[in-house]
Design an enzyme around this catalytic site. Structure first.
Site, PDB file in Angstrom:
ATOM      1  N   CYS A 208       0.817  -1.218   0.000  1.00 32.61           N
ATOM      2  CA  CYS A 208       0.000   0.000   0.000  1.00 32.61           C
ATOM      3  C   CYS A 208       0.854   1.272   0.000  1.00 32.61           C
ATOM      4  CB  CYS A 208      -0.988  -0.033   1.163  1.00 32.61           C
ATOM      5  SG  CYS A 208      -2.399   1.091   0.918  1.00 32.61           S
TER       6      CYS A 208
ATOM      7  N   HIS B  73      -4.474  -4.571   0.289  1.00 31.77           N
ATOM      8  CA  HIS B  73      -4.251  -5.155   1.616  1.00 31.77           C
ATOM      9  C   HIS B  73      -4.687  -6.619   1.653  1.00 31.77           C
ATOM     10  CE1 HIS B  73      -2.998  -1.578   3.821  1.00 31.77           C
ATOM     11  NE2 HIS B  73      -3.896  -0.900   3.131  1.00 31.77           N
TER      12      HIS B  73
ATOM     13  N   GLU C 120      -3.549  -8.821   3.343  1.00 32.14           N
ATOM     14  CA  GLU C 120      -3.391  -9.311   4.713  1.00 32.14           C
ATOM     15  C   GLU C 120      -4.589  -9.000   5.598  1.00 32.14           C
ATOM     16  OE1 GLU C 120      -2.290  -4.998   5.157  1.00 32.14           O
ATOM     17  OE2 GLU C 120      -2.122  -6.529   3.604  1.00 32.14           O
TER      18      GLU C 120
END
Length: 308
Positions: A142, A235, A237
């Protein structure tokens, strides 16, 4: 094989409860294996939550991984106890002489600041140059992906009029690249950002390839041809409730955020989100560790300085 983390790190109990194989350093020391050395430079305010998210993604490979948690400066984070930082983190200056097979640089909530206004921007530039001599492959997430492209290639991000937030479908652009191995032609990933760099800007840099993108989000996964730099603008994750927490936090702060797109069933925040991104997020990190790190890293990490 598991990830190796300190015995007392709180993330261990969370990962164990999810049936993720984690080996503490005491047990790992008994195995005659050269583990991969991976650093996580954690720039997020909530360090503990971010640790769990990235450790989860690193755990799903047959490789044993030794993880160092790294902080960029000594400033106390707002949402993490300083006792936790002292117990489990190393200052960047303390690992600057070390070599790593892989490095993850997390995102940071800094999209509305010019890079020169970021308090640790000068140190960030040092880290980026250091990684060229000390790390086989670095994955930027990011904000860090935008910051790295700006530093190395002078491509600055533009700010969107409204925050990009939600779960979006992406198309694989290069199915033959090893980082995309096993991906469905169309897959989903979370985004939460104001900044954007155009696909054309990425493609204008010699030696970079856009591997996955969408009309809504632009470039999502970009990699250098030598496999040493990976830029992930979203993202993968994120936990199931990460976007929900961000949305409700902004509402509580009196802001008027747009509801995350393609996230709540029937756009109803009272319903839990339908999780559609975790398998591909795990696959992305597995492929990175296998094809970009493990299969390219030298046995003697000291020789990395010759690649810069």
């Amino acid at each position: 094989m598991p990830i190796r983390i300190p015995t007392e790190l709180p993330a261990q109990s969370i990962l164990n409860s999810e049936n993720i194989f984690v080996m503490d350093t005491d047990r790992a020391a008994m195995q005659d294996i050269r583990p991969l050395e991976v650093g996580i430079l954690n720039l997020m305010p909530n360090k503990m939550e971010t640790e769990v998210q990235f450790l989860r993604l690193l755990s799903n490979t047959p490789l044993q991984i030794n993880v160092d948690l790294i902080r960029i400066d000594n400033q106390a984070p707002k949402n993490t106890p300083e006792s936790h930082m002292k117990a489990f983190y190393q200052n960047f200056d303390d690992v600057a002489d070390k070599q790593y097979d892989g490095l993850i640089v997390t995102g940071a909530p800094l999209a509305l600041l010019d890079y020169d206004d970021v308090k640790y921007w000068q140190k960030m530039k040092v880290v980026l140059e250091w990684a060229q001599r000390h790390v086989q492959s670095t994955l930027f997430s990011c904000w860090a992906a935008h910051a790295a492209l700006y530093h190395f290639h002078g491509k600055n991000r533009r700010l969107r009029d409204e925050k990009l937030s939600g779960i979006f479908a992406h198309q694989v652009k290069d199915e033959h690249n090893e980082l995309m191995r096993g991906f469905d032609p169309v897959f989903h990933a979370p985004h939460s950002r104001y900044g954007e760099i155009s696909v054309a800007d990425y493609e204008s840099v010699e030696g970079l390839s856009v591997l996955a993108s969408s009309e809504k989000t632009g470039a999502y996964i970009v990699a250098s041809d030598d496999k040493r730099l990976v830029f992930v603008t979203g993202h993968p994750e994120y936990d199931p409730d990460s976007l929900d927490q961000e949305y409700k936090r902004d509402l509580k702060a009196g802001l008027t955020p747009n509801m995350p797109e393609n996230y709540y069933p029937d756009d109803d925040p009272a319903q839990g989100p339908l999780v559609t991104w975790r398998a591909h997020g795990s696959l992305l990190f597995t492929n990175w560790l296998n094809y970009y790190v493990y299969q390219n890293t030298p046995y003697d990490l000291a020789s990395l300085s010759n690649k810069a």
